[in-house]
Design an enzyme around this catalytic site. Structure first.
Site, mmCIF file in Angstrom:
data_model
loop_
_atom_site.group_PDB
_atom_site.id
_atom_site.type_symbol
_atom_site.label_atom_id
_atom_site.label_comp_id
_atom_site.label_asym_id
_atom_site.label_seq_id
_atom_site.Cartn_x
_atom_site.Cartn_y
_atom_site.Cartn_z
ATOM 1 N N HIS A 182 0.970 -1.164 0.088
ATOM 2 C CA HIS A 182 -0.079 0.193 0.184
ATOM 3 C C HIS A 182 0.776 1.174 -0.063
ATOM 4 O O HIS A 182 2.201 0.959 -0.192
ATOM 5 C CB HIS A 182 -0.907 0.039 1.358
ATOM 6 N N CYS A 198 5.558 7.430 3.791
ATOM 7 C CA CYS A 198 4.556 6.295 3.659
ATOM 8 C C CYS A 198 3.883 6.462 2.414
ATOM 9 O O CYS A 198 3.170 5.622 2.039
ATOM 10 C CB CYS A 198 3.702 5.901 4.818
ATOM 11 N N HIS A 217 4.983 0.391 -0.155
ATOM 12 C CA HIS A 217 5.874 -0.572 0.625
ATOM 13 C C HIS A 217 4.721 -1.696 1.166
ATOM 14 O O HIS A 217 3.712 -1.477 0.727
ATOM 15 C CB HIS A 217 6.398 0.264 1.593
ATOM 16 N N HIS A 239 3.367 -4.715 3.955
ATOM 17 C CA HIS A 239 3.351 -4.952 5.407
ATOM 18 C C HIS A 239 2.990 -6.375 5.429
ATOM 19 O O HIS A 239 2.282 -6.982 4.708
ATOM 20 C CB HIS A 239 2.379 -4.221 5.999
ATOM 21 N N HIS A 268 -1.824 -10.569 -0.869
ATOM 22 C CA HIS A 268 -0.945 -10.373 -2.050
ATOM 23 C C HIS A 268 -1.673 -9.766 -3.060
ATOM 24 O O HIS A 268 -1.544 -9.896 -3.992
ATOM 25 C CB HIS A 268 -0.438 -11.979 -2.453
ATOM 26 N N GLU A 276 0.321 -3.292 11.496
ATOM 27 C CA GLU A 276 1.336 -3.081 10.237
ATOM 28 C C GLU A 276 2.483 -3.355 10.662
ATOM 29 O O GLU A 276 3.587 -3.903 9.754
ATOM 30 C CB GLU A 276 1.357 -1.836 9.491
HETATM 31 ZN ZN ZN Z 1 2.510 1.076 5.392
#
Ligand code: ZN
Length: 150
Positions: free
Chosen positions: A15, A23, A27, A29, A66, A139
């Site tokens: 996301h 952010c 990236h 999680h 995914h 996260e």
């Molecule tokens: Zn994040």
């Protein structure tokens, strides 16, 4: 007697945040979702069968696993195979099949906890002994958000 029980399930996804410098870059999680259910013990001595609660939760989380999680606050141009859009002044194009447009304005732990709480509550309302629900989305191990209510 009212008791709280909990399960933890995980999913992995990418996301980015709108309006955040670091952010705002894509990236991923390994999200951890903790579900706490409160209720009266039913005849067998449990609030809800752990396996049932895990399966219900899995079904909700599988659609995110995914995938690229995208907020519904962006204008997407669907060219048939790809979603094209601008976010944080950057232009993106992703294969549609790799994405989920999540019905929240920004893909944060807070919004995911609220969304999953609402979705779970709809299902758990069918269990008459249940009277409380909390969903916590992490996260990372050391940071997450919880939403509770019934
Ligand atoms: Zn994040």
């Amino acid at each position: 007697m009212s008791v709280k029980i909990s399960i933890v399930k995980t999913f992995s996804s990418a996301h980015f945040l709108i309006g955040h410098e670091k952010c705002g870059r894509i990236h991923g999680h390994n999200w951890k979702v903790k579900v706490i259910v409160e209720g009266e013990l039913e005849e067998h001595g449990w609030v809800i069968d752990f396996t049932i609660l895990k399966n219900i939760t899995d079904e909700l989380l599988n659609k995110f696993d995914h995938k690229m999680l995208l907020p519904n606050s962006i204008n997407y141009k669907d060219d048939g195979g790809n979603l094209n859009f601008t976010a944080n002044s950057k232009k993106y194009s992703f294969p549609k099949e790799d994405c989920v447009i999540v019905p929240i304005g920004n893909v944060t732990c807070e919004n995911l906890a609220y969304l999953l709480h609402n979705e779970l509550k709809e299902i758990l309302k069918n269990f008459k002994n249940i009277r409380g629900l909390e969903v916590m989305v992490n996260e990372r191990d050391e940071q997450g958000a919880a939403f509770s209510g019934w």
